[in-house]
Design a protein around this motif. Structure first.
Motif: not given
Length: 318
Positions: A147-159
Protein backbone atom coordinates in the motif's frame (compact mmCIF):
# COMPACT_ATOMS: atom_id res chain seq x y z
CA UNK A 1 15.17 -24.68 -2.93
CA UNK A 2 11.39 -24.61 -3.54
CA UNK A 3 11.35 -28.42 -3.73
CA UNK A 4 13.09 -28.57 -0.33
CA UNK A 5 10.54 -26.16 1.12
CA UNK A 6 7.69 -28.23 -0.28
CA UNK A 7 9.13 -31.40 1.31
CA UNK A 8 9.40 -29.59 4.63
CA UNK A 9 5.77 -28.47 4.36
CA UNK A 10 4.56 -32.01 3.68
CA UNK A 11 6.43 -33.34 6.73
CA UNK A 12 5.30 -30.57 9.09
CA UNK A 13 1.67 -30.72 7.97
CA UNK A 14 1.38 -34.55 8.34
CA UNK A 15 1.24 -35.57 12.02
CA UNK A 16 2.55 -39.10 11.39
CA UNK A 17 5.50 -37.88 9.24
CA UNK A 18 6.22 -35.11 11.73
CA UNK A 19 6.36 -37.67 14.56
CA UNK A 20 8.72 -39.89 12.55
CA UNK A 21 10.91 -36.91 11.71
CA UNK A 22 11.13 -35.83 15.36
CA UNK A 23 12.22 -39.34 16.31
CA UNK A 24 14.94 -39.40 13.62
CA UNK A 25 13.17 -41.94 11.42
CA UNK A 26 12.86 -39.59 8.44
CA UNK A 27 15.13 -36.96 6.88
CA UNK A 28 14.11 -33.51 5.62
CA UNK A 29 13.31 -34.96 2.16
CA UNK A 30 10.82 -37.49 3.52
CA UNK A 31 13.12 -40.47 3.14
CA UNK A 32 13.48 -43.11 5.85
CA UNK A 33 16.52 -42.59 8.08
CA UNK A 34 18.54 -45.24 9.85
CA UNK A 35 17.92 -45.58 13.63
CA UNK A 36 16.22 -43.25 16.03
CA UNK A 37 17.74 -40.06 17.28
CA UNK A 38 15.02 -38.36 19.29
CA UNK A 39 14.81 -34.65 18.73
CA UNK A 40 18.21 -34.71 17.07
CA UNK A 41 16.22 -35.43 13.92
CA UNK A 42 15.86 -31.70 13.42
CA UNK A 43 19.47 -31.68 12.28
CA UNK A 44 18.04 -32.69 8.91
CA UNK A 45 17.23 -29.05 8.31
CA UNK A 46 20.95 -28.50 7.82
CA UNK A 47 20.16 -29.39 4.20
CA UNK A 48 18.77 -25.90 3.90
CA UNK A 49 22.20 -24.31 4.44
CA UNK A 50 23.46 -25.11 7.93
CA UNK A 51 21.36 -22.64 9.92
CA UNK A 52 17.70 -23.59 10.47
CA UNK A 53 16.75 -19.91 10.41
CA UNK A 54 17.94 -19.69 6.80
CA UNK A 55 14.82 -21.49 5.60
CA UNK A 56 12.63 -18.70 6.97
CA UNK A 57 14.80 -15.96 5.46
CA UNK A 58 14.66 -17.79 2.12
CA UNK A 59 10.90 -17.98 2.36
CA UNK A 60 10.71 -14.30 3.26
CA UNK A 61 12.75 -13.27 0.23
CA UNK A 62 10.74 -15.58 -2.07
CA UNK A 63 7.47 -13.97 -1.05
CA UNK A 64 8.60 -10.35 -1.16
CA UNK A 65 10.20 -9.99 2.25
CA UNK A 66 13.64 -8.65 3.15
CA UNK A 67 16.62 -10.13 4.91
CA UNK A 68 17.57 -8.65 8.25
CA UNK A 69 20.82 -6.99 7.06
CA UNK A 70 19.28 -4.91 4.26
CA UNK A 71 19.77 -1.13 4.38
CA UNK A 72 16.26 -0.15 3.36
CA UNK A 73 16.05 3.52 2.45
CA UNK A 74 19.80 4.17 2.69
CA UNK A 75 21.21 6.69 0.23
CA UNK A 76 22.88 5.57 -2.99
CA UNK A 77 26.63 5.72 -3.50
CA UNK A 78 28.14 8.12 -6.05
CA UNK A 79 31.07 7.14 -8.29
CA UNK A 80 33.42 9.72 -9.85
CA UNK A 81 36.90 9.76 -11.40
CA UNK A 82 39.63 12.35 -10.88
CA UNK A 83 42.89 13.01 -12.73
CA UNK A 84 46.07 13.60 -10.76
CA UNK A 85 49.49 14.67 -11.93
CA UNK A 86 52.38 12.33 -11.16
CA UNK A 87 53.64 14.65 -8.41
CA UNK A 88 50.17 15.13 -6.87
CA UNK A 89 49.87 11.36 -6.49
CA UNK A 90 53.43 10.97 -5.21
CA UNK A 91 53.38 13.83 -2.67
CA UNK A 92 49.66 13.98 -1.80
CA UNK A 93 47.36 16.95 -2.28
CA UNK A 94 43.98 18.48 -1.57
CA UNK A 95 41.57 18.20 -4.50
CA UNK A 96 38.18 19.78 -5.13
CA UNK A 97 35.76 17.37 -6.79
CA UNK A 98 32.38 18.23 -8.29
CA UNK A 99 29.79 15.47 -8.04
CA UNK A 100 26.29 15.13 -9.45
CA UNK A 101 23.74 13.40 -7.26
CA UNK A 102 20.18 13.53 -5.99
CA UNK A 103 19.82 15.82 -2.98
CA UNK A 104 17.07 16.75 -0.54
CA UNK A 105 14.25 18.72 -2.16
CA UNK A 106 14.17 22.05 -0.31
CA UNK A 107 10.48 23.01 -0.90
CA UNK A 108 9.24 19.83 0.81
CA UNK A 109 12.32 19.22 3.01
CA UNK A 110 12.61 15.73 1.58
CA UNK A 111 9.13 14.65 2.66
CA UNK A 112 7.79 14.42 -0.89
CA UNK A 113 4.51 16.14 0.06
CA UNK A 114 3.47 19.50 -1.36
CA UNK A 115 4.34 22.33 1.07
CA UNK A 116 1.37 22.93 3.39
CA UNK A 117 0.37 19.25 3.28
CA UNK A 118 1.64 16.21 5.15
CA UNK A 119 2.07 12.53 4.64
CA UNK A 120 -0.56 10.37 6.29
CA UNK A 121 0.07 7.07 8.02
CA UNK A 122 -0.54 4.07 5.81
CA UNK A 123 -3.76 2.38 6.99
CA UNK A 124 -2.59 -1.03 5.80
CA UNK A 125 0.66 -1.36 7.78
CA UNK A 126 -0.10 1.28 10.44
CA UNK A 127 3.15 3.11 9.64
CA UNK A 128 5.55 0.18 9.92
CA UNK A 129 6.12 -0.27 6.18
CA UNK A 130 5.73 -4.03 6.59
CA UNK A 131 2.90 -6.51 6.90
CA UNK A 132 2.65 -10.18 7.89
CA UNK A 133 1.43 -12.58 5.21
CA UNK A 134 0.79 -16.33 5.32
CA UNK A 135 2.91 -18.35 2.90
CA UNK A 136 2.24 -21.98 1.94
CA UNK A 137 -0.62 -22.11 4.40
CA UNK A 138 1.44 -22.32 7.59
CA UNK A 139 4.34 -19.84 7.59
CA UNK A 140 3.93 -16.21 8.61
CA UNK A 141 6.27 -14.04 6.52
CA UNK A 142 7.09 -10.37 7.02
CA UNK A 143 6.94 -8.54 3.66
CA UNK A 144 7.00 -4.97 2.36
CA UNK A 145 3.66 -3.23 2.50
CA UNK A 146 2.29 -2.82 -1.02
CA UNK A 147 0.00 0.00 0.00
CA UNK A 148 2.89 2.40 0.71
CA UNK A 149 5.84 0.54 -0.92
CA UNK A 150 7.44 0.12 2.48
CA UNK A 151 7.40 3.84 3.30
CA UNK A 152 4.92 3.60 6.16
CA UNK A 153 3.04 6.65 4.91
CA UNK A 154 1.13 7.83 1.87
CA UNK A 155 1.34 11.13 -0.03
CA UNK A 156 -1.99 12.52 -1.23
CA UNK A 157 -0.53 15.73 -2.74
CA UNK A 158 2.99 15.12 -4.13
CA UNK A 159 5.47 17.98 -4.17
CA UNK A 160 5.53 19.62 -7.62
CA UNK A 161 9.30 20.20 -7.48
CA UNK A 162 10.36 16.59 -6.84
CA UNK A 163 7.10 14.85 -7.85
CA UNK A 164 6.88 13.11 -4.50
CA UNK A 165 10.35 11.58 -4.44
CA UNK A 166 11.75 14.03 -1.88
CA UNK A 167 14.92 14.42 -3.96
CA UNK A 168 16.10 16.52 -6.90
CA UNK A 169 19.14 16.53 -9.18
CA UNK A 170 21.94 18.63 -7.69
CA UNK A 171 25.65 19.34 -7.99
CA UNK A 172 28.04 19.65 -5.06
CA UNK A 173 31.74 20.42 -4.68
CA UNK A 174 33.60 18.44 -2.05
CA UNK A 175 37.23 18.63 -0.93
CA UNK A 176 39.15 15.36 -0.93
CA UNK A 177 42.47 14.83 0.81
CA UNK A 178 44.70 12.66 -1.37
CA UNK A 179 47.34 10.91 0.74
CA UNK A 180 50.85 10.68 -0.64
CA UNK A 181 51.68 7.53 -2.53
CA UNK A 182 48.24 6.92 -4.01
CA UNK A 183 48.54 4.65 -7.05
CA UNK A 184 46.76 4.27 -10.38
CA UNK A 185 43.19 2.86 -10.23
CA UNK A 186 43.05 3.14 -6.42
CA UNK A 187 39.44 3.66 -5.23
CA UNK A 188 39.04 6.22 -2.47
CA UNK A 189 35.97 6.43 -0.23
CA UNK A 190 34.51 9.64 1.14
CA UNK A 191 31.95 8.49 3.74
CA UNK A 192 28.44 9.93 3.97
CA UNK A 193 28.85 12.31 1.02
CA UNK A 194 26.68 10.32 -1.38
CA UNK A 195 22.95 10.70 -1.91
CA UNK A 196 20.84 11.27 1.23
CA UNK A 197 18.77 8.41 2.59
CA UNK A 198 15.00 8.32 2.66
CA UNK A 199 13.52 10.26 5.56
CA UNK A 200 16.31 10.02 8.11
CA UNK A 201 18.07 6.93 6.76
CA UNK A 202 21.91 7.06 6.43
CA UNK A 203 23.42 8.68 3.32
CA UNK A 204 25.53 6.84 0.76
CA UNK A 205 29.24 7.30 0.14
CA UNK A 206 31.33 8.84 -2.64
CA UNK A 207 33.80 6.50 -4.33
CA UNK A 208 36.61 8.16 -6.29
CA UNK A 209 38.66 6.32 -8.92
CA UNK A 210 42.15 7.79 -9.42
CA UNK A 211 43.79 8.27 -12.82
CA UNK A 212 47.43 9.42 -12.76
CA UNK A 213 48.88 11.35 -15.69
CA UNK A 214 52.37 10.34 -16.89
CA UNK A 215 55.45 12.43 -15.94
CA UNK A 216 57.85 13.81 -18.57
CA UNK A 217 60.80 11.75 -17.26
CA UNK A 218 59.82 9.89 -14.08
CA UNK A 219 58.09 6.50 -14.33
CA UNK A 220 56.66 4.49 -11.48
CA UNK A 221 56.69 0.84 -10.47
CA UNK A 222 54.87 0.45 -7.18
CA UNK A 223 56.73 2.64 -4.69
CA UNK A 224 59.90 2.76 -6.82
CA UNK A 225 60.61 5.56 -9.28
CA UNK A 226 62.71 5.12 -12.43
CA UNK A 227 64.68 7.80 -14.25
CA UNK A 228 66.66 7.60 -17.50
CA UNK A 229 69.75 9.84 -17.24
CA UNK A 230 71.80 10.66 -20.38
CA UNK A 231 75.63 10.72 -20.26
CA UNK A 232 78.08 11.88 -22.89
CA UNK A 233 80.80 9.54 -24.08
CA UNK A 234 83.43 11.51 -22.19
CA UNK A 235 81.40 11.42 -18.96
CA UNK A 236 80.96 7.68 -19.25
CA UNK A 237 84.66 7.08 -20.04
CA UNK A 238 86.25 9.49 -17.61
CA UNK A 239 83.69 9.54 -14.79
CA UNK A 240 82.09 12.72 -13.47
CA UNK A 241 79.82 14.35 -10.90
CA UNK A 242 76.19 14.84 -11.91
CA UNK A 243 73.05 16.32 -10.35
CA UNK A 244 70.11 13.94 -10.45
CA UNK A 245 66.53 15.25 -10.05
CA UNK A 246 64.49 13.50 -7.34
CA UNK A 247 60.91 13.96 -6.17
CA UNK A 248 62.12 16.60 -3.66
CA UNK A 249 65.33 18.23 -4.91
CA UNK A 250 68.45 17.56 -6.94
CA UNK A 251 70.88 14.99 -5.55
CA UNK A 252 74.59 15.16 -6.48
CA UNK A 253 76.30 11.83 -7.10
CA UNK A 254 79.80 10.91 -8.29
CA UNK A 255 80.22 8.41 -11.12
CA UNK A 256 83.42 6.39 -11.51
CA UNK A 257 85.25 6.07 -14.83
CA UNK A 258 83.89 3.49 -17.24
CA UNK A 259 80.13 3.77 -16.69
CA UNK A 260 78.46 1.19 -18.92
CA UNK A 261 75.28 1.91 -20.94
CA UNK A 262 72.26 0.53 -19.05
CA UNK A 263 73.98 0.47 -15.67
CA UNK A 264 72.02 1.83 -12.71
CA UNK A 265 72.46 3.67 -9.46
CA UNK A 266 69.92 3.23 -6.65
CA UNK A 267 69.09 6.20 -4.42
CA UNK A 268 67.59 4.52 -1.36
CA UNK A 269 64.46 6.10 0.13
CA UNK A 270 64.03 8.65 -2.67
CA UNK A 271 60.99 6.91 -4.15
CA UNK A 272 57.29 7.09 -3.26
CA UNK A 273 55.70 6.32 0.08
CA UNK A 274 54.19 2.84 0.37
CA UNK A 275 50.39 2.85 0.64
CA UNK A 276 50.51 0.43 3.57
CA UNK A 277 52.93 2.29 5.84
CA UNK A 278 55.64 4.93 6.29
CA UNK A 279 58.33 3.22 4.21
CA UNK A 280 59.53 4.82 0.99
CA UNK A 281 60.60 3.19 -2.23
CA UNK A 282 63.81 3.90 -4.14
CA UNK A 283 64.81 6.06 -7.08
CA UNK A 284 66.57 3.94 -9.70
CA UNK A 285 68.69 5.95 -12.14
CA UNK A 286 69.33 4.25 -15.51
CA UNK A 287 72.33 5.62 -17.40
CA UNK A 288 72.19 6.01 -21.17
CA UNK A 289 75.40 6.84 -23.04
CA UNK A 290 74.60 9.16 -25.91
CA UNK A 291 76.75 8.66 -29.03
CA UNK A 292 76.94 11.87 -31.12
CA UNK A 293 75.43 11.61 -34.58
CA UNK A 294 77.17 14.69 -36.00
CA UNK A 295 80.71 14.66 -34.58
CA UNK A 296 83.07 17.44 -35.64
CA UNK A 297 86.27 16.71 -37.53
CA UNK A 298 88.27 17.37 -34.37
CA UNK A 299 86.15 14.92 -32.40
CA UNK A 300 86.56 12.29 -35.09
CA UNK A 301 90.37 12.74 -35.06
CA UNK A 302 90.42 12.32 -31.30
CA UNK A 303 88.28 9.19 -31.53
CA UNK A 304 90.65 7.75 -34.15
CA UNK A 305 93.60 8.38 -31.83
CA UNK A 306 91.68 6.72 -29.04
CA UNK A 307 90.91 3.75 -31.30
CA UNK A 308 94.60 3.16 -31.97
CA UNK A 309 95.17 2.36 -28.30
CA UNK A 310 91.78 0.80 -27.69
CA UNK A 311 91.68 -2.88 -26.81
CA UNK A 312 89.31 -4.90 -28.96
CA UNK A 313 86.42 -6.44 -27.03
CA UNK A 314 86.07 -10.19 -26.78
CA UNK A 315 83.43 -11.24 -29.29
CA UNK A 316 81.70 -14.60 -28.83
CA UNK A 317 82.16 -16.94 -31.79
CA UNK A 318 80.39 -20.10 -32.77
Amino acid sequence: KFSELNNAYEILSDEQKRRMYDMGGMDANGNAAGGFGGFEGFQGFQNFGGDPSDIFEDLSSMFGGRRQNSRRGAGKDVNVQINLSFMEAAKGCSKKVRIRKKDICKPCAGEGAEPGTKRRTCPTCKGTGEVIEVAMGFLHVQVECRGCNGQGSIIDSPCKRCRGSGKVEAEEEITVQIREGVDQDVRLRVPNKGEPGDRGQPPGHVYISVNIKPHPFFTREGADVHLNYPLTVSQAVLGCKIKVPTLDKEQEIALPAGVQPGSTRVLTGHGIRHMDGNRYGNLIVHFQVIVPKNATDKQKDLIRQFAEDEAAPQVPRV
